[in-house]
Design an enzyme around this catalytic site. Structure first.
Site, PDB file in Angstrom:
ATOM      1  N   SER A   8      -3.541   0.672   8.488  1.00  0.00           N
ATOM      2  CA  SER A   8      -2.578   0.356   9.551  1.00  0.00           C
ATOM      3  C   SER A   8      -2.219   1.620  10.299  1.00  0.00           C
ATOM      4  O   SER A   8      -2.233   2.719   9.727  1.00  0.00           O
ATOM      5  CB  SER A   8      -1.327  -0.233   8.892  1.00  0.00           C
ATOM      6  OG  SER A   8      -0.249  -0.262   9.800  1.00  0.00           O
ATOM      7  N   TYR A  42       6.065   0.186   2.456  1.00  0.00           N
ATOM      8  CA  TYR A  42       4.834  -0.492   2.896  1.00  0.00           C
ATOM      9  C   TYR A  42       3.827   0.544   3.412  1.00  0.00           C
ATOM     10  O   TYR A  42       2.660   0.546   3.023  1.00  0.00           O
ATOM     11  CB  TYR A  42       5.152  -1.518   4.000  1.00  0.00           C
ATOM     12  CG  TYR A  42       3.915  -1.976   4.747  1.00  0.00           C
ATOM     13  CD1 TYR A  42       2.993  -2.820   4.143  1.00  0.00           C
ATOM     14  CD2 TYR A  42       3.643  -1.522   6.049  1.00  0.00           C
ATOM     15  CE1 TYR A  42       1.838  -3.214   4.808  1.00  0.00           C
ATOM     16  CE2 TYR A  42       2.497  -1.907   6.713  1.00  0.00           C
ATOM     17  CZ  TYR A  42       1.599  -2.751   6.091  1.00  0.00           C
ATOM     18  OH  TYR A  42       0.449  -3.125   6.743  1.00  0.00           O
ATOM     19  N   LYS A  78      -0.140   1.915   2.072  1.00  0.00           N
ATOM     20  CA  LYS A  78      -1.385   2.053   2.858  1.00  0.00           C
ATOM     21  C   LYS A  78      -1.909   3.480   2.744  1.00  0.00           C
ATOM     22  O   LYS A  78      -3.117   3.703   2.609  1.00  0.00           O
ATOM     23  CB  LYS A  78      -1.125   1.701   4.331  1.00  0.00           C
ATOM     24  CG  LYS A  78      -0.835   0.231   4.571  1.00  0.00           C
ATOM     25  CD  LYS A  78      -2.029  -0.647   4.256  1.00  0.00           C
ATOM     26  CE  LYS A  78      -1.747  -2.122   4.416  1.00  0.00           C
ATOM     27  NZ  LYS A  78      -2.789  -2.990   3.898  1.00  0.00           N
TER      28      LYS A  78
END
Ligand code: NAD
Ligand code: WQD
Length: 346
Positions: free
Chosen positions: A124, A148, A152
């Site tokens: 992302s 979050y 990643k």
């Protein structure tokens, strides 16, 4: 050739499954439906006239993965499965580390065991943290501003280390910017549960009358009109990007990160006005404070994906809005819509 698609019932995964099936790949979906619906698999089959084998299981259970790899001759994996809500990740970090990081670890261990070393991973633009030196190329220092994003980033580091230890792996880390839009049939699209976290589903829900007004998070940024600027990319372009990345990992070895974005930024107000034009409806909005953690501007330098994968996003903002709107209008309650309206299906 069988491709294992984890999270294949989700928003980006479902559109990618359609493109994979249309390109002649056999698709095996592993998705526990934590954030998706059985109905999407039926619609993928309806769109492609092909069968999709679906395991409704948790990818974190290594035994489940082993069973799938034992039963099928898998050539490569596209790994979408995971949790993606930034706010929830702040409130429940353990859930995010357990699902995203442990899930990726289990998957890679099983892949190594079965000697399947071709992987396309959903990263992302969140790995650019609060950097604003737009357009963002892949080789800037990475960071994260929430759990979050850290999952990643951790997975990207893990994948780099896996390749360093064993250069027979081939891994593409795809850094998506802001995926929007839907399949042009209006049959599959983004189906957020509850209050949408992202701008575009919020706008379409206002347009269809499910919510009263869009709440703009700040209009005092140093941008064209004061509202945040992002790189919105059509989900069908993203799906096509996965096919290009898959081809590349099947043909080479290495570990590479690629930005999947258009390279253009649009502000929140520009998005609202674009949707007003496409829907012919007025989209009321109010302005509130900035959302913590937001940056003023984020858009990609997509040159590397073009140069190495031969991928460029082709669909413009109007097409993104048209397809998002068709999906929302035909399926006002997403996949739970009792009688889907098929009237616009071509
Ligand atoms: P999504 O939630 O629609 O899809 C993810 C899928 O993973 C869901 O169908 C869910 O049921 C499944 N899943 C979750 N936990 C699982 C588990 N333990 N076992 C098996 N399946 C599980 O999300 P999306 O928008 O399609 O995103 C796909 C990937 O792309 C995610 O990894 C996400 O972090 C990443 N990503 C998304 C965006 C975005 O804005 N949509 C942007 C950048 C990156
Ligand atoms: C876009 C713009 C908001 C909602 C997020 C994740 C990122 C990635 C993509 C997964 C911003 C503004 C939004 C609203 C608003 N996901 N906005 N009102 O924040 O760029 O990225 O999704 O990897 O990790 O952080 O996307 O759609 O939430 O916001 O004004 O109700 O719209 O402030 O400027 P974002 P978004």
């Amino acid at each position: 050739m069988s491709i294992l698609v984890t999270g294949g019932a989700g928003y980006i995964g479902s559109h990618t499954c359609v493109e994979l099936l249309n390109a002649g790949y056999e698709v095996i979906v592993l998705d526990n439906l934590a954030n998706s619906n059985q109905e999407v698999l039926k619609r993928i089959e309806a769109l492609t006239d092909q069968k999709v084998l679906h395991y409704q299981r948790d990818m974190c259970h290594q035994g489940v993965l082993e069973e799938i790899f034992r039963r099928h001759s898998i050539e490569a994996v596209i790994h979408f499965a995971g949790l993606k809500a930034v706010g929830e990740s702040v409130a429940e970090p353990l859930k995010y580390y357990a699902t995203n990081v442990m899930g990726a670890l289990s998957l890679c261990e099983v892949m190594a065991h079965f000697n399947v070393k071709k992987l396309v991973f959903s990263s992302s633009a969140t790995v650019y943290g609060s950097l604003e030196n737009v357009p963002l190329p892949e080789n800037v220092p990475l960071s994260a501003t929430n759990p979050y994003g850290r999952t990643k980033l951790m997975i990207e580091h893990i994948l780099n280390d896996i390749y360093r230890a064993d250069p027979s792996w081939s891994i593409a880390k795809l850094r998506y910017f802001n995926p929007v839009g839907a399949h042009p049939s209006g049959l599959i699209g983004e189906d957020p549960h509850g209050m949408p976290n992202n701008l575009v589903p919020f706008i379409t829900q206002v347009a269809v009358g499910k919510r009263q007004s869009v709440i703009i998070f700040g209009n005092d940024y140093d941008t064209c009109d004061g509202t945040g600027v992002r790189d919105y990319v059509h989900v069908m372009d993203l799906a096509h990007g996965h096919l290009k990345a898959l081809k590349s990992v099947l043909e080479t070895t290495g570990v590479e990160a690629y930005n999947l974005g258009t390279g253009k930024g649009y502000s929140v107000l520009q998005m609202i006005h674009a949707f007003e034009k496409v829907t012919g409806r007025s989209i009321p909005y109010t302005v509130t404070n900035r959302r913590p953690g937001d940056v003023a501007m984020s858009y990609a330098d997509p040159a590397k994906a073009q140069r190495i994968l031969g991928w460029t996003a082709h669909r413009n903002l109007e097409k993104m809005c048209e397809d998002a709107w068709l999906w929302q209008r035909n399926n006002p309650d997403g996949y739970a819509t009792e009688v889907p309206r098929w009237d616009n299906v071509s």
